[in-house]
Write a protein that holds these residues in place. Structure first.
Motif, PDB file in Angstrom:
ATOM      1  N   LEU A  72      16.427  17.966 -26.689  1.00 54.48           N
ATOM      2  CA  LEU A  72      16.381  19.421 -26.827  1.00 54.48           C
ATOM      3  C   LEU A  72      16.691  19.770 -28.267  1.00 54.48           C
ATOM      4  O   LEU A  72      17.570  19.159 -28.891  1.00 54.48           O
ATOM      5  CB  LEU A  72      17.373  20.097 -25.873  1.00 54.48           C
TER       6      LEU A  72
ATOM      7  N   LYS B 201      13.671  22.061 -24.614  1.00 52.36           N
ATOM      8  CA  LYS B 201      13.119  20.717 -24.436  1.00 52.36           C
ATOM      9  C   LYS B 201      11.954  20.458 -25.401  1.00 52.36           C
ATOM     10  O   LYS B 201      11.139  21.325 -25.662  1.00 52.36           O
ATOM     11  CB  LYS B 201      12.621  20.515 -23.001  1.00 52.36           C
TER      12      LYS B 201
ATOM     13  N   SER C 290      17.860  18.842 -12.533  1.00 50.26           N
ATOM     14  CA  SER C 290      18.339  17.489 -12.820  1.00 50.26           C
ATOM     15  C   SER C 290      17.410  16.391 -12.332  1.00 50.26           C
ATOM     16  O   SER C 290      17.551  15.240 -12.733  1.00 50.26           O
ATOM     17  CB  SER C 290      19.723  17.284 -12.199  1.00 50.26           C
TER      18      SER C 290
ATOM     19  N   PHE D  28      19.538  15.374 -17.010  1.00 54.07           N
ATOM     20  CA  PHE D  28      20.115  15.958 -18.218  1.00 54.07           C
ATOM     21  C   PHE D  28      21.479  15.349 -18.528  1.00 54.07           C
ATOM     22  O   PHE D  28      22.300  15.116 -17.642  1.00 54.07           O
ATOM     23  CB  PHE D  28      20.271  17.473 -18.061  1.00 54.07           C
TER      24      PHE D  28
ATOM     25  N   THR E  29      11.338  11.197 -16.802  1.00 55.10           N
ATOM     26  CA  THR E  29      12.339  12.101 -17.363  1.00 55.10           C
ATOM     27  C   THR E  29      13.716  11.771 -16.799  1.00 55.10           C
ATOM     28  O   THR E  29      13.916  11.767 -15.579  1.00 55.10           O
ATOM     29  CB  THR E  29      11.995  13.558 -17.030  1.00 55.10           C
TER      30      THR E  29
ATOM     31  N   THR F 203      19.833  15.707 -23.832  1.00 59.44           N
ATOM     32  CA  THR F 203      18.552  15.052 -23.542  1.00 59.44           C
ATOM     33  C   THR F 203      18.280  15.110 -22.045  1.00 59.44           C
ATOM     34  O   THR F 203      19.198  15.029 -21.238  1.00 59.44           O
ATOM     35  CB  THR F 203      18.580  13.572 -23.991  1.00 59.44           C
ATOM     36  N   GLY F 204      17.016  15.214 -21.703  1.00 52.21           N
ATOM     37  CA  GLY F 204      16.597  15.058 -20.316  1.00 52.21           C
ATOM     38  C   GLY F 204      16.627  16.334 -19.504  1.00 52.21           C
ATOM     39  O   GLY F 204      16.815  17.440 -20.011  1.00 52.21           O
ATOM     40  N   GLY F 205      16.427  16.165 -18.210  1.00 52.84           N
ATOM     41  CA  GLY F 205      16.324  17.292 -17.305  1.00 52.84           C
ATOM     42  C   GLY F 205      14.928  17.897 -17.332  1.00 52.84           C
ATOM     43  O   GLY F 205      14.122  17.612 -18.223  1.00 52.84           O
TER      44      GLY F 205
ATOM     45  N   GLY G   1      16.192  22.099 -19.324  1.00 48.31           N
ATOM     46  CA  GLY G   1      16.725  20.901 -18.697  1.00 48.31           C
ATOM     47  C   GLY G   1      17.617  21.146 -17.503  1.00 48.31           C
ATOM     48  O   GLY G   1      18.327  20.242 -17.058  1.00 48.31           O
TER      49      GLY G   1
END
Length: 413
Positions: free
Chosen positions: A271, A314, A144, A116, A113, A134-136, A141
């Motif tokens: 997300l 997410k 971090s 964020f 992952t 995206t991410g987190g 998210g």
């Protein structure tokens, strides 16, 4: 992955000593530890030792204020490190009885992952395309890193509910896990609360990155990708529907193909707003003024001034999804069939998805304020208007569900 863990351990062990007087900094009346990567542990633990320490701590109820909750209480290994029950939200808090506000996710397949980012550019294909938020870690998210994710439940008021880090360490020093901490990190690890806190979180983090436990790639689909087995006719049909952009279109967000030699995680880590119906089983939802807006609050506070993010959550991995009893961020759906059916009925048969008001009108997107309705995704299989034929029939939904069951990790031999 093992090389990464060993390198991380070496950096931590070789860090320069930090004066005890500077170990805790007062921020907003709470003592905070120095960065975990600057911690000089007395003993250099191996990656395997940290993994086993983290495993021990993961099951220790002493980490919670109530003494009733361990990490494994909500993230049960026998349920793909997800909840072992059909509750929409799990119970925690200082008395072990306080409900949360979101469904507990699985902790599996999180190792890659990214942090964020509001603007993510994928290095596969056209890297000039902004993929958006995206991410987190967590549904919004907000964590971090894997380290932040391992730390957050310990201080969450409706999870472990500890008042501060010192309270955790005080109980941990008196628990059966204390000897494991001393054996792995040094006999004097509890002499410094900062040292013990950072060791605790590091061990949990390392354990949750252990491939054998959290990313074994041991499903039937993995065996299929390796050429070791074949899918049944129903599973094959389900996979085709899953990938078809005009039918299920699931693979648009839940990537199903091998990329750069890596088996798929069945998530793009983005997300998205789906407009999932409000779940009355969540106690917080009894307050009509409470609305979970995901990326723009209430649990995440740094993006409150971004109305375009309200309602985004997410995209979870679909690996082991068939082991769950509730689905989506609020646990609104109780079966995997219902979850798949939602995608094709939301717009074509909304009366089957959402409640009605006093006049009998469908209250579509009833868990979002009207100002956020424009954020809801309308790509296939969404779309259409009430009365249109859903893009998946009942038989096709059954085939997709049959395929999704191939993503369940099989027991180790």
């Amino acid at each position: 992955m093992r090389r990464l863990l060993i390198a991380l351990v070496s950096v931590l062990s070789a860090a320069a000593p930090v004066a005890h007087a500077a170990e805790w900094r007062v921020v907003a009346n709470e003592a905070k530890p120095a960065p975990f990567y600057a911690t000089p542990f007395e003993r250099r633990a191996s990656a395997q030792e940290l993994t086993e320490l983290g495993r021990t701590l993961f099951f220790d109820r002493a980490l919670s204020a109530s003494g009733r909750l361990a990490c494994a209480s909500c993230h049960d290994p026998s349920h793909a490190y997800g909840p072992p029950n059909a509750l929409a939200v799990q119970l925690g808090g200082p008395d072990g009885r306080q409900p949360g506000v979101r469904a507990a996710p699985s902790l599996m397949y999180r190792q890659t992952t990214p942090p964020f980012a509001e603007h993510f550019f994928d290095n596969d294909g056209n890297d000039s395309v902004d993929q958006g938020p995206t991410g987190g870690f967590a549904w919004d998210g907000r964590a971090s890193s894997a380290h932040d994710q391992a730390e957050a439940p310990l201080l969450s008021p409706f999870e472990m509910a500890n008042t501060d880090r010192r309270a955790v360490i005080t109980r941990l020093a008196q628990s059966p896990s204390a000897n494991a901490m001393r054996a792995a990190l040094g006999p004097h690890v509890f002499d410094s609360p900062m040292l013990a806190w950072n060791g605790l979180v590091l061990a949990l983090e390392v354990f949750q990155q252990n491939p054998a436990d959290f990313s074994p790639y041991r499903s039937k689909y993995d065996a299929f990708l390796r050429g070791q087995t074949k899918l049944s006719p129903a599973e094959t049909r389900g996979l085709a529907l899953f990938n078809d952009p005009t039918k299920g279109n699931c693979a648009a967000c839940h990537i199903s193909v091998v990329k750069r030699g890596a088996f798929p995680l069945f998530t793009d880590m983005g997300l998205i707003a789906l407009g999932v119906p409000r779940n009355p089983a969540i106690p917080a939802n009894r307050d009509p003024h409470f609305i979970d807006l995901g990326l723009c609050g209430p649990l995440r506070t740094d993006l409150r001034d971004h109305p375009e993010y309200c309602g985004l959550f997410k995209t979870p991995s679909l690996r082991n999804v068939a082991t769950r009893s509730v689905f989506f961020h609020n646990g609104a759906m109780k079966t995997l069939e219902d979850a798949v059916r939602f995608y094709v009925q939301r717009d074509t048969q909304p009366a089957r998805v959402y409640p009605h008001d006093a006049r009998g009108h469908v209250r579509k997107y009833d868990d979002l304020p009207a100002a956020s309705h424009g954020n809801v995704n309308t790509e296939p299989p969404f779309g259409g208007k009430p009365g249109d034929k859903p893009v998946l029939s009942a038989a096709e939904i059954a085939d997709v569900v049959t395929f999704l069951k191939t993503l369940t990790d099989l027991p180790a031999r």
